[in-house]
Design a protein around this motif. Sequence first.
Motif, PDB file in Angstrom:
ATOM      1  N   LEU A  85     -10.936  -7.583   2.598  1.00  0.00           N
ATOM      2  CA  LEU A  85     -10.130  -6.568   2.754  1.00  0.00           C
ATOM      3  C   LEU A  85      -9.385  -6.394   1.572  1.00  0.00           C
ATOM      4  O   LEU A  85      -8.928  -7.442   0.967  1.00  0.00           O
ATOM      5  N   ASN A  86      -8.660  -5.092   1.321  1.00  0.00           N
ATOM      6  CA  ASN A  86      -8.020  -4.979   0.193  1.00  0.00           C
ATOM      7  C   ASN A  86      -6.581  -5.123   0.469  1.00  0.00           C
ATOM      8  O   ASN A  86      -6.121  -4.303   1.097  1.00  0.00           O
ATOM      9  N   CYS A  87      -5.882  -6.326   0.014  1.00  0.00           N
ATOM     10  CA  CYS A  87      -4.604  -6.693   0.471  1.00  0.00           C
ATOM     11  C   CYS A  87      -3.566  -5.913  -0.289  1.00  0.00           C
ATOM     12  O   CYS A  87      -2.466  -5.821   0.103  1.00  0.00           O
ATOM     13  N   THR A  88      -3.941  -5.276  -1.434  1.00  0.00           N
ATOM     14  CA  THR A  88      -3.088  -4.718  -2.111  1.00  0.00           C
ATOM     15  C   THR A  88      -3.235  -3.232  -2.072  1.00  0.00           C
ATOM     16  O   THR A  88      -4.136  -2.614  -2.489  1.00  0.00           O
ATOM     17  N   LEU A  89      -2.235  -2.464  -1.180  1.00  0.00           N
ATOM     18  CA  LEU A  89      -2.287  -1.202  -0.970  1.00  0.00           C
ATOM     19  C   LEU A  89      -1.841  -0.321  -2.266  1.00  0.00           C
ATOM     20  O   LEU A  89      -0.927  -0.822  -2.982  1.00  0.00           O
TER      21      LEU A  89
END
Length: 433
Positions: A85-89
């Motif tokens: 998952l991309n934890c930095t939006l």
Amino acid sequence: MEENARKRILCPLDPKHTVYEDRLAKHLKKCNSREKPKPDFFIQDINAGLKDETEIPDQLVPISSLSEEQLENLIKKLRKASEGLNCTLKDQIMSHPALHDALNDPKNGDSAAKHLKQQASILGNIENLKLLGPRRCFVEFGAGKGKLSHWVDIALKDAEKVHFILVEKVTTRFKVDGKHRKKNSVFERLQIDIQHLCLNKIPLLSKEKLPIVGIGKHLCGVATDLALRCLVETYAASCEERNEEPLAKRIKNDKTEKEINTLAKEGNEKNIPEKWTPVAGIVIALCCHHRCDWRHYVGKEYFRALGLGAVDFHYFQRMSSWATCGMRKTTLEASNSSTKRRDKQNDGSEEHDDGGCRITDDSPESLPGFLTVEEKKKIGHLCKLLIDQGRIKYLQQKGFSPALQYYTDPLVSLENVLLTALPNHSSSPETSA
């Protein structure tokens, strides 16, 4: 209580007020807390989701009672499920000229200024998604005083055929939607729980058949899931089943030359949908993941695909509060908080507390000490991200292109994630998750 030989008793419908005992029968017929006839758009549990009692144990041990080993296993599960998952939006902090004067008003208290910044960014994101235009209906979920709809209406000026439906389950004081009496804008407030709201049965929508834009600012926990199901499952799916062809579908063909010139001059031509869809878009500021509920959660399939179930969801949901609780406030901070609350009462801003958190048995300070505060915050954010990812997958399955982004600075609000979604056929900037 005796008074002139007449006895006052608590009202059986609402113990917050009293009534003379000898007038109870008469009072019950007119008490504001009496059960009123249900409107046509009330359908019990229509947006609740399927109830599976076998999945949820009767008694769940609070996080503070888990052993260190049990807690470590939960965190391992969380990290494994979150892999990839991309934890930095993406930062999508925006503003809108409609709020320029309000944002620069020197009379604003800290609380009012924070709410205005958030409303301006939400409005900017609505416009960026080409959803801010004429001939549509904005449905504001968890509307409170209706300030988000108020600013949308201000931004649209005298746009043609713009309707607003404000959904709020409790009686609200100091509403601002009552100030709008323009002939081109229609405001309708519905006092109903989203869980029971059937949009198809609202006369305004069934008559006009305008595309809907679902909006919300700080839509707490379970209310977000109920709103998503209300929009894309209950409403959009039923419209498609009936194969309706509203007049809005022929917007471009029906416009007169004068309308085209006016819209082009105002820059609104690009905001007219090329193809009609029951739900033109969704823009919701998320919050309070610890108030989610497995039964109503729209991302159950996503959790099950990861090998997770109701019990895991329950603990992740509780742990999500670690992201915003932090450490116990110092005496000075508590004093500042009290001052802010007084400011909030004076400036008439929204009731939602964006950063505060009572210390509960699930908060960072009451847990085993093998994790630092920063580690617990990261775990809390990971829980939020995983829950939101389930919502993203749900919207994708329903034919939407959803995205998560930061819409305001964490110093303005710790709950600073915006969920947006457009139908797959829409062309808009970067709508993938």
